[in-house]
Design a protein around this motif. Structure first.
Motif, PDB file in Angstrom:
ATOM      1  N   SER A 199       0.851  -1.190   0.000  1.00 50.29           N
ATOM      2  CA  SER A 199       0.000   0.000   0.000  1.00 50.29           C
ATOM      3  C   SER A 199       0.885   1.238   0.000  1.00 50.29           C
ATOM      4  CB  SER A 199      -0.930   0.013   1.222  1.00 50.29           C
ATOM      5  OG  SER A 199      -0.175  -0.029   2.424  1.00 50.29           O
ATOM      6  N   ASP A 200       0.309   2.343  -0.494  1.00 47.80           N
ATOM      7  CA  ASP A 200       1.054   3.594  -0.607  1.00 47.80           C
ATOM      8  C   ASP A 200       0.126   4.750  -0.262  1.00 47.80           C
ATOM      9  OD1 ASP A 200       3.500   5.136  -1.688  1.00 47.80           O
ATOM     10  OD2 ASP A 200       1.834   5.967  -2.836  1.00 47.80           O
ATOM     11  N   ASP A 201       0.703   5.765   0.393  1.00 50.22           N
ATOM     12  CA  ASP A 201      -0.108   6.913   0.812  1.00 50.22           C
ATOM     13  C   ASP A 201      -0.625   7.722  -0.368  1.00 50.22           C
ATOM     14  OD1 ASP A 201       0.305   6.205   3.414  1.00 50.22           O
ATOM     15  OD2 ASP A 201       1.999   7.565   3.722  1.00 50.22           O
ATOM     16  N   THR A 202       0.010   7.590  -1.525  1.00 50.17           N
ATOM     17  CA  THR A 202      -0.441   8.354  -2.694  1.00 50.17           C
ATOM     18  C   THR A 202      -1.832   7.914  -3.137  1.00 50.17           C
ATOM     19  OG1 THR A 202       1.864   8.517  -3.391  1.00 50.17           O
ATOM     20  CG2 THR A 202       0.188   9.064  -5.035  1.00 50.17           C
TER      21      THR A 202
ATOM     22  N   ALA B 279       9.312   4.854  -9.218  1.00 56.43           N
ATOM     23  CA  ALA B 279      10.549   4.547  -8.503  1.00 56.43           C
ATOM     24  C   ALA B 279      10.823   5.578  -7.424  1.00 56.43           C
ATOM     25  CB  ALA B 279      11.715   4.483  -9.492  1.00 56.43           C
ATOM     26  N   GLY B 280      11.167   5.095  -6.237  1.00 57.66           N
ATOM     27  CA  GLY B 280      11.458   5.976  -5.113  1.00 57.66           C
ATOM     28  C   GLY B 280      10.314   6.161  -4.158  1.00 57.66           C
ATOM     29  N   MET B 281       9.088   5.744  -4.527  1.00 57.76           N
ATOM     30  CA  MET B 281       7.953   5.869  -3.618  1.00 57.76           C
ATOM     31  C   MET B 281       8.184   5.019  -2.369  1.00 57.76           C
ATOM     32  SD  MET B 281       4.458   5.780  -5.876  1.00 57.76           S
ATOM     33  CE  MET B 281       3.786   7.260  -6.607  1.00 57.76           C
ATOM     34  N   SER B 282       7.780   5.548  -1.210  1.00 58.55           N
ATOM     35  CA  SER B 282       7.813   4.777   0.024  1.00 58.55           C
ATOM     36  C   SER B 282       6.464   4.086   0.199  1.00 58.55           C
ATOM     37  CB  SER B 282       8.113   5.682   1.214  1.00 58.55           C
ATOM     38  OG  SER B 282       7.111   6.661   1.361  1.00 58.55           O
TER      39      SER B 282
END
Length: 371
Positions: free
Chosen positions: A291-294, A351-354
């Protein structure tokens, strides 16, 4: 006196056998003092039981918020130098594999190819000339052998009659000198033929395409063609180009110099960094939820693809010296590579997303784990 009697008449009369008010209060106090520890003990036991049940139900998932999206990326360059001719893409544009990105000025590369083709043609002419020269040398050698045989016959005939005056001594000497001259001429022709044969690598019947001169010229032509082909750069895989504006037509691009970047849009994975004490039950192929906050509420599926053989600190410039006297135990993090199983309609992961990665180990805790 009359007032005292009136008050006494107004108070209800005590029932036979009933406890006094003071005695009731003491009894309630004793009951409260007994119930309080029982209730506290019961609450503590219920809380402990709840915690125990929660602990038994836990341990199945390993969650890591120290996880980042990674993608295959490359700094595009070429192994030839030249002036930039055209740039066919713009910054952050999506490109397909094989699509033309930029090219160098083709003039010099075309000249090099033409020169290499001419050198190859000249090599073919030289080899064929050497073959013809060797054939002519063989013919001359054969003719000289015949001439030498004739001269030797004459010498033998003159030698048989020179003693009885059949020929003069001068005629005999001339015949002898003629044989020596023919032998010298034959040796010279054989040396010339050997030189021609050496140019043909010792075998005049070898095809032109197998001659060293031809192969050298052909290699030079192939090198020129490769350089010409490499002057036009294509996308090695599909993705997004970045920092394109740093490359402009007319600038000189040296061989090996990075032009701009390309980030893959399909070769994407997640690198999680769980603690070493959380990897007890992590195995390859286990399902992962990402999952991602975006994208709130969006979940990607993945699987554990590999576990790093070393912690991240092992690859640092100055790794920890654990043999020193100042050693302090620090829980290390082990990189875990997670393959993202994307499906159609999923939002793009960049690329680079947390991200947060939850690994389902399938492990269930038991009572024996308490001991």
């Amino acid at each position: 006196m009359s007032q005292t009697n009136t008050v006494a008449r107004d108070q209800p009369a005590a029932r036979p056998g009933a406890a006094a008010p003071g005695e009731t209060s003491q009894r309630q106090a004793r009951r409260t003092s007994l119930l309080r520890p029982i209730l506290m003990l019961g609450g503590t036991l219920a809380l402990a039981l709840g915690v125990l049940l929660f602990w038994l139900q836990g341990g199945q998932y390993v969650s890591s918020d120290d996880s980042y999206v990674e993608a295959a990326k490359v700094s595009l360059s070429t192994d030839v130098s030249g002036l930039v001719g055209k740039v066919y893409v713009h910054d952050n544009q999506h490109v397909q594999a094989g699509e033309t990105l930029f090219s160098l000025d083709p003039a010099n590369f075309g000249i090099a190819v033409a020169n290499a083709r001419a050198q190859l043609a000249q090599a073919v002419l030289d080899i064929n000339a050497a073959k013809r020269g060797y054939a002519e040398a063989l013919a001359q050698i054969a003719a000289q052998h015949a001439q030498l045989a004739e001269d030797q016959t004459n010498l033998q005939r003159y030698a048989a009659v020179v003693g009885n005056g059949g020929v003069t001594r001068a005629t005999y000497d001339n015949a002898r000198y003629t044989v020596q001259a023919s032998q010298a001429q034959l040796a010279q022709l054989e040396a010339a033929a050997g030189l021609q044969l050496a140019k043909l690598s010792g075998d005049a019947d070898t095809p032109v395409e197998q001659m060293p001169e031809y192969r050298t010229a052909l290699a030079a032509l192939n090198s020129a063609l490769v350089a010409q082909r490499h002057s036009v750069v294509h996308a090695p895989f599909s993705g997004y180009v970045t920092n394109v504006d740093q490359l402009q037509p007319g600038m000189y691009l040296s061989a090996g110099t990075a032009a701009f970047g390309l980030v893959s849009d399909d070769h994407i994975w997640v690198t999680a960094q769980p603690k070493e004490d959380e990897l007890t039950w992590v195995r390859l192929g286990q399902p992962v939820s990402i999952s991602d906050d975006t994208y709130p509420g969006q979940t990607w599926r993945g699987v554990v693809e590999s576990l790093s053989p070393a912690s991240g600190s092992e690859f640092s410039l100055l790794p920890a010296q654990n043999s020193s006297g100042n050693w302090v135990k620090v829980v290390q993090r082990i990189p875990v590579r997670i393959k993202v199983l994307r499906k159609e309609g999923d939002p793009p992961l960049r690329a680079g997303m947390s991200v947060i990665a939850d690994i389902d180990t399938g492990h269930k805790r038991s009572w024996r784990d308490l001991f």
